[in-house]
Scaffold this active site. Structure first.
Site, short mmCIF file in Angstrom:
data_model
loop_
_atom_site.label_atom_id
_atom_site.label_comp_id
_atom_site.label_asym_id
_atom_site.label_seq_id
_atom_site.Cartn_x
_atom_site.Cartn_y
_atom_site.Cartn_z
CD GLU A 117 -2.25 1.63 2.63
OE1 GLU A 117 -1.96 2.81 2.93
OE2 GLU A 117 -2.80 0.84 3.39
CB CYS A 144 -2.68 5.80 3.52
SG CYS A 144 -3.86 4.73 4.38
#
Length: 478
Positions: free
Chosen positions: A228, A265
């Site tokens: 990720e 994020c």
């Protein structure tokens, strides 16, 4: 200190030895292990939370206490996944001499653990995406030994959390080698290259994640790498939303991009507003009202300051709010200038900064969306009366993200059965997977079909009597 070579080899050898033992355990056994880890972490909370605050500068309450609660919740949730059994995808096709493709043999399919897994911990979530975080929980639930590469941003917390996890697993009956922690960049790379590691996961920057991904796929035996990486998470606001609740949207946006010091994020990095929106004052006031927050570590702080400086240098960019080096920074630019600007405007700037992009109409908005790199989320702030106007935007937004939001903010990522936390590269290296939610277990499982085997040699999920009483598909029917 970096894990010594001999100790690293011992940990990898133990994980490899534990792998076949874990593969023979039942889902119910592993559910008990995860519950034991969750109980141990909850009990250690009064010790772990202050330590996490000291190493990361994040507030104890509500942030770190809430994050620890999230961590133990997702461990227990994967226990529910194991008890449910549907994750195994057990499928039975009995022999059929009249099958339209010709006589069909007896064939049965389920999944097995992929093997020892290397997990690279994140900096920004010292509990939920770190030592005992979602990657560790889902890999252990799948039946994979985990070697956890600690993040240098919270080493003492990582050591103590790792010890708690390891001791809880052993006390609950897990074999030696089921879990361990390593430290240091070079040991992490060495472990990633080691043939005893069968899969790896990572949460962090695009450059770091891409470098590790390239190593994983260029090994003599390539392995899956679930990274990720970066995301700008655009938010599109329609004219109707501006008219009906513009001030509310502006304040909500500022709250979202500054949450946790902008170190999520899923932080929204781009806000698309129609020209003439009139919300400059509200946005500026809301951003200036947010206090500066010390970022996670010195490296992140320096990167944030240099990133903001580059943003301000771009042609057509105007500052709406800025102040203390770590105070929220809000910039604005017209869509036409955004399209002509350096790609720095389209890249993630980790920290409390964001850009307002004003568009003249839907055609221009679609052109800009078409130029964006994919990410984790895309958000629509709109009115239901605008459904037909919004519909043409959906293909562009779906191309961009793994999670679409309607009149909400992306910084809340709940752990649930339906959650999707992933997206096309550079958001992730594996866009068909998620790192949050129950489907995260699928990353660490490998499908196998058994053809013509006697019942006694089949794994329990595929035996005729269905001894675990699993949900299955038999001869095409659930």
């Amino acid at each position: 200190m970096d894990t010594e070579k001999t100790e690293l080899d011992r940990i990898l050898a133990a994980a490899a030895q534990a792998a076949p033992q874990l593969a023979e355990t039942t889902p119910a056994q592993r559910a008990r292990w995860l519950a034991a880890v969750a109980d141990a972490l909850d009990a250690a909370g009064p010790e772990l939370v202050p330590l996490a605050a000291r190493e990361t500068h994040l507030p104890e309450a509500p942030r770190l206490k809430g994050e620890l609660a999230r961590t133990t919740f997702q461990l227990r949730l994967f226990g529910e996944v194991l008890r449910d059994g549907a994750f195994l995808g057990a499928t039975v096709d009995h022999a059929d001499p009249d099958w339209p493709m010709g006589p069909r043999p007896d064939i049965r399919r389920t999944v097995v653990p992929i093997g020892p897994t290397l997990v690279f911990a994140a900096s920004n979530f010292p509990f939920a995406f770190s030592v005992a975080g979602g990657d560790t929980a889902s890999a252990l639930a799948a039946g994979c030994p985990v070697v956890l590469k600690a993040h240098p941003g919270h080493p003492e917390l990582s050591e103590k959390t790792g010890r708690i996890v390891r001791e809880a697993l052993l006390a609950a009956g897990a074999p030696e080698g089921t879990f361990d922690v390593i430290f240091g960049v070079e040991p992490g790379v060495t472990a990633l290259k080691d043939p005893r590691i069968s899969a790896a996961s990572f949460t962090g920057s695009v450059p770091g994640g891409r470098a590790l991904f390239d190593i994983a796929v260029s090994r003599p035996t390539p392995i899956p790498f679930y990274g990720e990486l970066g995301s700008v998470n655009p938010v599109v606001v329609t004219p109707g939303a501006v008219r009906e609740r513009g001030e509310q949207v502006a304040k909500g946006y500022v709250g979202s991009f500054t949450l946790g010091g902008g170190q999520f994020c899923t932080k929204p990095g781009l806000l698309f507003l129609p020209e003439g929106h009139g919300l400059e004052g509200t946005l500026t006031e809301a951003a200036q009202a947010v206090a500066a927050q010390t970022l996670l570590n010195e490296r992140i702080g320096e990167s944030y300051q240099s990133g903001v400086a580059r943003l301000k240098e771009q042609a057509g960019v105007t500052v709406l709010a800025a102040g203390d080096p770590f105070a929220p920074t809000l910039l604005t630019v017209k869509a036409g200038d955004f399209l002509k600007a350096d790609e720095v405007l389209r890249n993630e700037c980790f920290g409390p900064s964001s850009i307002v992009v004003t568009y003249s109409g839907q055609d221009e908005l679609l052109r800009v969306l078409g130029e964006l790199e994919p990410g984790l989320t895309a958000t629509l702030q709109a009115e239901e009366s605008e459904v037909e106007d919004v519909r043409p935007l959906l293909p562009a937004l779906t191309r961009l993200a793994g999670r679409l939001l309607w009149n909400d903010w992306p910084t809340g990522v709940t752990v649930s059965w339906a959650q999707q936390h992933g997206g096309p590269y550079p958001a992730t290296t594996a866009p068909t997977t998620t790192s949050v939610g129950t489907a995260a277990i699928e990353r660490f499982l490998r499908p196998v079909a058994w053809q013509g085997f006697p019942d006694a040699l089949l794994p329990p999920p595929l035996q005729e009597a269905n001894p675990w009483q699993l949900p299955r598909r038999v001869d095409g029917r659930r």
